[in-house]
Design an enzyme around this catalytic site. Structure first.
Site, PDB file in Angstrom:
ATOM      1  N   SER A  47       0.799  -1.229   0.000  1.00 27.46           N
ATOM      2  CA  SER A  47       0.000   0.000   0.000  1.00 27.46           C
ATOM      3  C   SER A  47       0.829   1.277   0.000  1.00 27.46           C
ATOM      4  O   SER A  47       0.338   2.329  -0.371  1.00 27.46           O
ATOM      5  CB  SER A  47      -0.963   0.021   1.177  1.00 27.46           C
ATOM      6  OG  SER A  47      -0.262   0.185   2.385  1.00 27.46           O
ATOM      7  N   LYS A  90       0.592   5.041   6.876  1.00 21.94           N
ATOM      8  CA  LYS A  90       0.047   5.742   5.705  1.00 21.94           C
ATOM      9  C   LYS A  90       0.581   7.169   5.693  1.00 21.94           C
ATOM     10  O   LYS A  90       1.172   7.651   6.642  1.00 21.94           O
ATOM     11  CB  LYS A  90      -1.494   5.782   5.747  1.00 21.94           C
ATOM     12  CG  LYS A  90      -2.187   4.448   5.802  1.00 21.94           C
ATOM     13  CD  LYS A  90      -2.129   3.701   4.506  1.00 21.94           C
ATOM     14  CE  LYS A  90      -2.897   2.371   4.640  1.00 21.94           C
ATOM     15  NZ  LYS A  90      -2.491   1.395   3.669  1.00 21.94           N
TER      16      LYS A  90
END
Length: 186
Positions: A47, A90
């Site tokens: 990701s 993230k």
């Protein structure tokens, strides 16, 4: 002779105590560093590719946000809002009080006509890249992965935003594998 034996026993005992104290101090210091200063994380998915590859081990600073707030484009380590037993990594895209609009594969902040400059993206963003608007509440952050086509991020979560108290620290450094050793902010 008797005094000599006592001195030897006393010297050995002091040496043993010295080693025990050294080990105890080292363990105590490592525990303090691990629990209050640094955080270790392994990224299991793609990701955050190409910034962080699957399997990369990273170090972050727990103290990074004790005296300041996360900034846009910071990479944060946080407790996943939908299951706080999991740690996620993230990139911060939206800050508290901002409107984040996703349109035609670009991110716009507060209705700006200029899209956010995102040179860290892995590839052209084609998945779930249009007609999305997020109003970031105060005390919260909107985060996404750098591999937008393959990132389970805030766009999909039940609890969309990362609250300040869920942020564990700022990811800073890849330490393994050694061929990727270095800062996340080049």
């Amino acid at each position: 002779m008797r005094n000599n034996k006592k001195n030897k026993k006393s010297g050995v005992l002091r040496e043993v105590i010295s080693w025990i104290l050294t080990f105890a101090l080292a363990i105590g210091l490592a525990t303090i560093l691990k629990n209050f200063v640094i955080i270790n994380a392994t990224v299991p998915t793609g990701s955050m590719e190409h910034t962080i590859e699957p399997g990369d081990d990273i170090l972050g600073l727990r103290l990074a946000y004790k005296f300041s707030k996360p900034e846009r484009k910071d990479i944060i380590i946080f407790r996943f809002p939908d299951d706080e037993t999991q740690k996620y990594v993230k990139r911060v895209i939206g800050l508290p009080g901002e409107k984040v609009t996703i349109k035609d594969g670009c991110v716009y902040i507060n209705d700006s006509e200029t899209p956010l400059d995102e040179p860290y993206l892995k590839e052209e963003w084609v998945e779930d890249n249009d007609s999305r608007v997020f109003n970031v509440p105060e005390g919260c952050y909107f985060v996404m992965g750098d591999n937008r086509n393959d990132s389970y991020d805030a766009r999909y979560w039940e609890h969309t935003y990362v609250t300040e108290d869920q942020i564990i620290g700022k990811a800073n450094f890849i330490y393994y594998p050694f061929d990727r050793l270095g800062s996340l902010y080049k």
